[in-house]
Design an enzyme around this catalytic site. Sequence first.
Site, mmCIF file in Angstrom:
data_model
loop_
_atom_site.group_PDB
_atom_site.id
_atom_site.type_symbol
_atom_site.label_atom_id
_atom_site.label_comp_id
_atom_site.label_asym_id
_atom_site.label_seq_id
_atom_site.Cartn_x
_atom_site.Cartn_y
_atom_site.Cartn_z
ATOM 1 N N LYS A 131 0.843 -1.192 0.000
ATOM 2 C CA LYS A 131 0.000 0.000 0.000
ATOM 3 C C LYS A 131 0.879 1.243 0.000
ATOM 4 C CE LYS A 131 -1.936 2.408 3.391
ATOM 5 N NZ LYS A 131 -2.045 3.805 2.872
ATOM 6 N N GLU A 170 10.957 1.509 9.634
ATOM 7 C CA GLU A 170 11.942 2.553 9.318
ATOM 8 C C GLU A 170 11.226 3.871 9.541
ATOM 9 O OE1 GLU A 170 13.611 5.467 8.209
ATOM 10 O OE2 GLU A 170 13.142 4.930 6.141
ATOM 11 N N CYS A 226 14.116 11.042 5.257
ATOM 12 C CA CYS A 226 14.161 10.710 6.679
ATOM 13 C C CYS A 226 15.567 10.850 7.244
ATOM 14 C CB CYS A 226 13.619 9.304 6.917
ATOM 15 S SG CYS A 226 14.430 8.040 5.911
ATOM 16 N N GLU A 250 11.675 16.761 14.043
ATOM 17 C CA GLU A 250 12.000 16.522 12.640
ATOM 18 C C GLU A 250 11.144 17.431 11.762
ATOM 19 O OE1 GLU A 250 12.389 12.817 9.492
ATOM 20 O OE2 GLU A 250 10.889 12.694 11.078
#
Length: 468
Positions: free
Chosen positions: A167, A240, A274, A371
Amino acid sequence: MSDFTMTIAGEGVSAPSTFDVVNPATGTVYAQAPDCSKEQLDAAMESAAEAFTQWRKDEQARRKALLAAADALFASAAEIAPVLTAEQGKPLQDATMELMGAGVWLKYFAELELPREIVQDDDNAFVEVVRKPMGVVAAIAPWNYPVLLATWKLGPALLAGNTVVLKPSPYTPLATLKLGELLRNVLPPGVFNVISGGDALGAQMTSHPVPRKISFTGSVETGKKVAASAAPDLKRVTLELGGNDPAIVLDDADPAQIADKVFGAAFMNNGQVCSAIKRVYVPESLYDDMVEALAAKARSVKVGNGMEEGVEYGPIQNKPQLERVSALVADALSNGAKAAAGGKPIDGPGYFYQPTILADVSDGVRIVDEEQFGPALPVVKYTKLEDAIARANGTHFGLGGSVWGGDLDRAAEVASQLECGSAWVNTHLALAPHLPFGGFKWSGIGVENGPWGVYGFTETQVVYRSKI
């Protein structure tokens, strides 16, 4: 455009309803994607389970199929790239590179030789450790590199003998749906299924009784939900998750020499990586020069629609993320930071934001502690190296980090003190299919890539043959 279909059991499948996909360069709807129903999810899982019984048996056939899949991606990269640019925002050349990179990843795993693990061979017994596929893998990919990061999961999962239900993010489903369409005639029916839908579909996948493994790339918040959903069934997980990668500049570095590299590693994909550099620690003696070198670079780059010639950076991918970056920069400015470059959204349609360098900012401000995942980079001053290392490590994140200096041995020693999965010296974002990639602390569980990534899609079995 509405000619996008899911891939279930090797067939193109529409859905009872669709959802809008927005072009971030215009802020308007570009296409509709199929919204997978619960019944269609069940069908995808069942087809993957059925295909697993044969797919697991022939390793050479799997390798041949993966090579064919890689070749199909190489041949179709230019065709799919405009779709990826329209939904994700990245410049067309970067979209093409992502698709070519996805082919490289599949080819790597098709050709990866895994050694036999014989742990005993004597007069008493022959004992071998073998890796067995788990079954059906539920894979969920993010919106920043939707196709490339899907193949990080697809390649090792298929090589190991598993089948996959994938997905993509609801923000960027289209190029991945095209990937499913492309591989329908390459992989046996049911081996690779692609479905699309919103967050509710992801939750249904992670709690579904069929998958034995979940591979997820995305935010920490969602990753925790995935882990919680997998726990009752003891599904294996690879997560992750986010990063807040520090870069430490040492006092023997030359800002003029490293600024372009640091900037490139912070602003790749418009900062939506990331493991991009998210904060830079610079000694007081070099601080002003480093800030100005980064700011000059920020002012020089071309931002615009990724379909236009010469554009280096596109828009932020979605409106909520634009609002988040805007809020983090505004918070920093209200707390005394200075925008050495940029500092606000770009007027006009789309989700564009000026490449931003923030000076006079420190730990305790949100854009340093959190972040940002966008085109805004805080530059933090330090006086003692030990303090910079402690501040670099003083976070829940631990994905990557880098150290920049003239003395490579000294820089490597400092890098060894970073609490992260990848510690780089005089570079950042050095990623390759043969290098394990994962994070410490909240940045994830497990690793991807290399043989380690393959082992993450297997169960370990001891085969013990007695000789007495």
